[in-house]
Design an enzyme around this catalytic site. Structure first.
Site, PDB file in Angstrom:
ATOM      1  N   ASN A  97      -2.969   0.645   2.843  1.00  0.00           N
ATOM      2  CA  ASN A  97      -2.038  -0.313   3.420  1.00  0.00           C
ATOM      3  C   ASN A  97      -1.389   0.296   4.664  1.00  0.00           C
ATOM      4  O   ASN A  97      -1.137   1.507   4.703  1.00  0.00           O
ATOM      5  CB  ASN A  97      -0.952  -0.676   2.405  1.00  0.00           C
ATOM      6  CG  ASN A  97      -1.519  -1.361   1.172  1.00  0.00           C
ATOM      7  OD1 ASN A  97      -2.409  -2.189   1.284  1.00  0.00           O
ATOM      8  ND2 ASN A  97      -1.019  -0.997  -0.006  1.00  0.00           N
ATOM      9  N   HIS A 110      -1.728   7.120   2.861  1.00  0.00           N
ATOM     10  CA  HIS A 110      -2.306   7.352   1.536  1.00  0.00           C
ATOM     11  C   HIS A 110      -3.402   6.326   1.312  1.00  0.00           C
ATOM     12  O   HIS A 110      -3.250   5.157   1.641  1.00  0.00           O
ATOM     13  CB  HIS A 110      -1.264   7.276   0.420  1.00  0.00           C
ATOM     14  CG  HIS A 110      -0.395   6.069   0.490  1.00  0.00           C
ATOM     15  ND1 HIS A 110       0.620   5.926   1.408  1.00  0.00           N
ATOM     16  CD2 HIS A 110      -0.391   4.929  -0.244  1.00  0.00           C
ATOM     17  CE1 HIS A 110       1.213   4.765   1.239  1.00  0.00           C
ATOM     18  NE2 HIS A 110       0.615   4.121   0.246  1.00  0.00           N
TER      19      HIS A 110
END
Ligand code: 5GP
Length: 127
Positions: A97, A110
């Site tokens: 994201n 991440h």
């Protein structure tokens, strides 16, 4: 390109050892640990150790060594989890994201690796 890295984000604190994590894998440039609120039987977060906000930031600003290490680490983690289709695993979904529309909560790059059950449709539309 303008990214201001917030070194008080929760993953920066994990990297500094100020907050514990359940470590899955670690190399010179990469750390992987279990998500605190797993959405699947395997829910691993893979982060670079460098101060990168999101994937495009990393892809444009990180060194070749960091990018190589991060990419290879993801491959190793998928193999070690036993989820790689090429090893007869049942597969996985990787999600990264970014920013507001990507609904990124933690501003340190991440990649989520979700596996261990059928993950369902690629994107759940909000009502
Ligand atoms: P994002 O929405 O930014 O892509 O995902 C952030 C993820 O970080 C979420 O899945 C959330 O559960 C996870 N997370 C938030 N705080 C912590 C924490 O303190 N430890 C761990 N291991 N995961 C966290």
């Amino acid at each position: 390109m303008q990214y201001d890295y917030d070194d008080q984000n929760i993953f920066a604190k994990i990297l500094r050892g100020e907050i514990p994590c359940q470590k899955v894998y670690e190399t010179q440039h990469t750390l992987a640990f279990s998500d605190i609120a797993p959405k699947a039987p395997h829910h691993v977060l893979v982060i670079p150790k460098g101060p990168y906000v999101c994937y495009d930031h990393f892809a444009r600003a990180a060194s070749d060594a960091e990018i190589l290490d991060y990419t290879r680490s993801i491959g190793t983690i998928c193999a070690e989890l036993g989820v790689a289709p090429g090893d007869d695993g049942n597969g996985y979904r990787m999600i990264a994201n970014a920013g507001h529309d990507g609904v990124q909560e933690v501003p340190h790059l991440h990649v989520h690796i979700l596996a261990g059950r059928n993950i369902g449709p690629m994107v759940m539309m909000r009502p």
